[in-house]
Motif scaffolding. Sequence first.
Motif, short mmCIF file in Angstrom:
data_model
loop_
_atom_site.label_atom_id
_atom_site.label_comp_id
_atom_site.label_asym_id
_atom_site.label_seq_id
_atom_site.Cartn_x
_atom_site.Cartn_y
_atom_site.Cartn_z
N UNK A 1 0.79 -1.23 0.00
CA UNK A 1 0.00 0.00 0.00
C UNK A 1 0.83 1.28 0.00
N UNK A 2 1.98 1.27 -0.63
CA UNK A 2 2.88 2.41 -0.60
C UNK A 2 2.26 3.63 -1.30
N UNK A 3 2.32 4.76 -0.62
CA UNK A 3 1.68 5.97 -1.13
C UNK A 3 2.61 7.17 -0.95
N UNK A 4 2.61 8.05 -1.97
CA UNK A 4 3.40 9.27 -1.85
C UNK A 4 2.65 10.43 -2.47
N UNK A 5 2.60 11.53 -1.72
CA UNK A 5 1.96 12.74 -2.25
C UNK A 5 2.98 13.85 -2.35
N UNK A 6 2.88 14.62 -3.44
CA UNK A 6 3.63 15.88 -3.53
C UNK A 6 2.59 16.97 -3.55
N UNK A 7 2.45 17.67 -2.43
CA UNK A 7 1.41 18.69 -2.34
C UNK A 7 0.04 18.05 -2.46
N UNK A 8 -0.72 18.48 -3.46
CA UNK A 8 -2.08 17.98 -3.63
C UNK A 8 -2.13 16.69 -4.45
N UNK A 9 -1.07 16.46 -5.25
CA UNK A 9 -1.12 15.30 -6.14
C UNK A 9 -0.56 14.05 -5.49
N UNK A 10 -1.30 12.97 -5.72
CA UNK A 10 -0.83 11.68 -5.24
C UNK A 10 -0.06 11.03 -6.37
N UNK A 11 1.25 10.92 -6.21
CA UNK A 11 2.06 10.39 -7.32
C UNK A 11 2.19 8.88 -7.25
N UNK A 12 2.15 8.34 -6.05
CA UNK A 12 2.12 6.89 -5.90
C UNK A 12 0.93 6.57 -5.01
N UNK A 13 0.05 5.72 -5.50
CA UNK A 13 -1.27 5.58 -4.87
C UNK A 13 -1.53 4.13 -4.47
N UNK A 14 -1.14 3.78 -3.27
CA UNK A 14 -1.46 2.46 -2.73
C UNK A 14 -0.90 1.31 -3.55
N UNK A 15 0.40 1.32 -3.76
CA UNK A 15 1.01 0.28 -4.59
C UNK A 15 1.46 -0.90 -3.73
#
Lengths: 365, 270
Positions: free
Chosen positions: A7-21
């Motif tokens: 479930x790896x997730x990464x956000x930059x500001x408002x955008x979710x660049x990696x979404x529950x991988x």
Amino acid sequence: MSLRLENLTKRFGQTTVVDGVSFSVEKGELTALLGPSGSGKSTLLRMIAGLERPDGGRLWLGGEEITGKAVQKRSLGFVFQNYALFKHLTVERNIAFGLEIRKVPPREIRERVESLLELVKLTDYGKHYPHQLSGGQRQRVALARALAPRPEVLLLDEPFGALDAKVRSSLAQWLREIHSRLGTATLFVTHDQNEAIEISDRIVVINRGRVEQIGGGEEVYDKPSTRFVASFIGNVNILEGFLDKERISFSGVEETLAASGRGGSGPVVILVRPEELSLRKLGESGENLFPGTVQTVSYRGSFFQVEVRVGEMVLRAVEEKRNFHRYEWREGERVGVSLEGWQFFEVPEGHEEIREKLRQLGYIE
Amino acid sequence: MRSEGQHRGLLLRSFALLYVGLLILLPIFAVGVKTFSTSPARVLHELFTPVALASLRLTILTAFAMVAVNVVTGTATAWVLVRYRFPGRKVLDSLVDLPFAIPTVVTGIMLAALYGPRSVVGRVLGRYGIEMVYSRVGIVLALLFVTFPFVVRSVQPVLMAWEKEAEEAAQTLGASPFQVFAKVILPALRPSILTGAALSFSRALGEFGSIVVLAGNIPFKTQVAAVYVYGEMESSNLEGALGVSLALLLFSFLILLLLNLLQRWSHRYE
């Protein structure tokens, strides 16, 4: 040891660049992380390495959770697209770097460096500085440097992206060889589907920060589980039609396509690979044959690409040289286009949004 | 046959050579001629008088002290300017050049006003036995002020062009932040730090204005070489002035040579 993402997730500001991988890479496996630029694949790799901190999810190496572990302590090898060699150090010292940091005895370092130089076929280049090497050689040094401390997992971020086509493919093959010799669990990022299909055991297709499909090269190519995968892997014609009573009709075309077993009615999208289309003399009869007009013929080395207008659609077909010379299709000529295979997708809600995205990514016009 | 462009190139090159020759080499040559036209033996004798040697020794010692501080503070300043974003960064960046813009005599007066025995700062320092005015510490302080931009400005562009990936690579290989700095970043900065150090050193050899104002002209105590030369000229002792001048000139050449060698050595991997 295996690497597991949860479930790896990464956000930059408002955008979710990696979404529950979530996926895992097993020992002995060469896995490709394939996706278009901006799909979040590099960020994902950097999170695994610890160069980027995830906003959610967990990372496991073997039985140990490494989510919050410092980069230095992860025992992962990382290869950068632009090599990132230490310019002030010789090839030998570059490779020895990780071992010197770990205070490995000098004799051992010497032996290890020597065997790695042999592995990457740079035995005579130990005393050279990076600027004296070609791009391909530099990347081999970078690989040797990453392998020196015997990492549990090897991560490569578009490792051949900066190299020209020829070096690129030979280096990719060579990575495959090294991998089968060492068996280190390896994850490499690429946007090149051919590279992914050629050398990896498994492909993780990623788009907009999400996993679209995980599978072997053949599986991903022949049985794409989403439209994105189908359109991203290989060339593809995207046809919009309307399904009714097991037949699909297209705007401006009289003939219909048989879709037996498909119930219901509504808009659908069909993806046809160029090699699934074949061109016939007009007047031949058969199932799923559509009349059209040749628009362009272009020579592509081992094959010809022929674009045919059918109703409001333009279909791209690939004709082998031998086949092509039998007919010598000319621009403006009327031909029959036979659909011999296709992928079928019902258009879900938000159809336009998905098309817009595909358009932005350049997969459709 | 030569084209017009080649002619123009030849002309420009000749002009550049001639200009540099007239402007820079000729005066150096003149000092040599002057030495031999007076009495080389007297000049040498004057150079080896205790007071002349003391001024040279002081000049070099204070220059070294300044360089030792400058390489650290200059590199740190460049680091902060490049690596951090904070309010006032641009102001700080433009302040760095100020020491070059201020006339050095004015620098001396500013420092004397701040550290003088009658100022608050001067009195506090005085209580701890630190004298800035008429002292050697004052000389180092003045030198630090006037040479501050050198290291900063030579390190800054290198840091700006630096690719962070090499640092990340070092991290993935197990290097701690300190090891990354010591083993990866510092070696890359070394040439530019050395350049800045050498430039500030040679600048310090000739510093006059700020030192004479802040530290004065006390033989054996605060009299640096440039001030000594000026004093000798004032008292019409040409030989005395020539001796120390030639020594300073020699040092400058040595530094230039050293700088070139160092640069060639550090560019071996580029």
